[in-house]
Design a protein around this motif. Structure first.
Motif, short mmCIF file in Angstrom:
data_model
loop_
_atom_site.label_atom_id
_atom_site.label_comp_id
_atom_site.label_asym_id
_atom_site.label_seq_id
_atom_site.Cartn_x
_atom_site.Cartn_y
_atom_site.Cartn_z
N GLY A 119 5.90 -7.83 6.33
CA GLY A 119 5.62 -7.52 4.92
C GLY A 119 4.53 -8.37 4.30
O GLY A 119 4.22 -8.19 3.11
N ALA B 208 1.50 -9.31 2.71
CA ALA B 208 0.54 -8.42 2.05
C ALA B 208 -0.57 -9.21 1.38
O ALA B 208 -0.42 -10.41 1.08
N LEU C 19 -3.58 -0.59 5.84
CA LEU C 19 -2.29 -0.01 5.49
C LEU C 19 -2.04 -0.31 4.01
O LEU C 19 -1.62 -1.39 3.63
N LYS C 20 -2.38 0.69 3.19
CA LYS C 20 -2.43 0.53 1.74
C LYS C 20 -1.02 0.53 1.13
O LYS C 20 -0.20 1.39 1.47
N LEU C 21 -0.76 -0.41 0.23
CA LEU C 21 0.55 -0.50 -0.42
C LEU C 21 0.48 -0.11 -1.89
O LEU C 21 1.46 0.37 -2.46
N PHE C 22 -0.66 -0.35 -2.53
CA PHE C 22 -0.82 -0.07 -3.96
C PHE C 22 -2.31 0.02 -4.24
O PHE C 22 -3.11 -0.72 -3.67
N LEU D 77 5.29 -5.89 -5.18
CA LEU D 77 5.45 -6.04 -3.72
C LEU D 77 6.70 -6.83 -3.40
O LEU D 77 7.41 -6.52 -2.44
N ALA E 222 9.43 -4.46 -3.75
CA ALA E 222 9.44 -3.44 -2.70
C ALA E 222 9.96 -3.98 -1.38
O ALA E 222 10.65 -3.27 -0.63
N THR E 223 9.64 -5.24 -1.08
CA THR E 223 10.11 -5.81 0.20
C THR E 223 11.55 -6.29 0.08
O THR E 223 12.22 -6.48 1.09
N PHE F 50 -2.66 -4.31 0.37
CA PHE F 50 -2.52 -3.77 1.72
C PHE F 50 -1.90 -4.82 2.62
O PHE F 50 -1.87 -6.01 2.31
N LEU F 51 -1.40 -4.36 3.77
CA LEU F 51 -0.76 -5.29 4.71
C LEU F 51 -1.81 -6.15 5.41
O LEU F 51 -2.88 -5.65 5.78
#
Ligand code: 5GP
Ligand code: ZN
Length: 113
Positions: free
Chosen positions: A41, A43, A21-24, A72, A75-76, A32-33
């Motif tokens: 959250g 990561a 699950l890609k975040l950046f 991150l 974002a969270t 990713f997670l």
């Protein structure tokens, strides 16, 4: 390619051979997670360069890591968090590709986990 790199879970994630699950993502960095999160959250931020320990990673790959960690955090919306980076078995490293954990620490008194 070394055999260690060929069998590395995180190198497989970078190559898209294992889903995440890609975040950046940029040319040098992937976030990713975590598959087994310690909190909502949780990561992982990794260099797109295979190195087992921090000292094995070139400075130009390391340079982008902390700015991504900051993205991150923003974002969270976490106000409290741990940044964790393990090197070697004795230090609890399980995956031998350098990674930084970003672990939000919500306020459990508010009933959040
Ligand atoms: P370490 O103990 O090496 O610092 O942490 C390794 C982390 O990688 C663990 O938190 C573990 O849950 C995570 N992890 C291991 N395999 C995978 C995987 O295939 N996908 C994802 N997203 N995380 C993984
Ligand atoms: Zn690797």
């Amino acid at each position: 390619m070394s055999s260690k790199m060929a069998s590395c879970i995180f190198c497989k994630i970078i190559k898209g051979e294992i889903p995440c699950l890609k975040l950046f993502e940029s040319d040098k960095t992937l976030a990713f997670l975590d598959i087994n999160p310690l909190s909502k959250g949780h990561a992982l931020v990794i260099p797109k360069f295979h190195g087992e320990k921090l000292a094995d990673i070139p400075d130009d790959h390391l340079g982008e890591i902390l700015p991504v960690v900051k993205k991150l955090i923003a974002a969270t919306g976490a106000t409290d968090y741990n940044i964790l980076q393990n090197n070697g078995r004795i230090a609890h490293q399980q995956v031998d590709h350098v990674h930084f954990h970003m672990i939000p620490k919500p306020n459990t008194e508010q009933g959040l986990n």
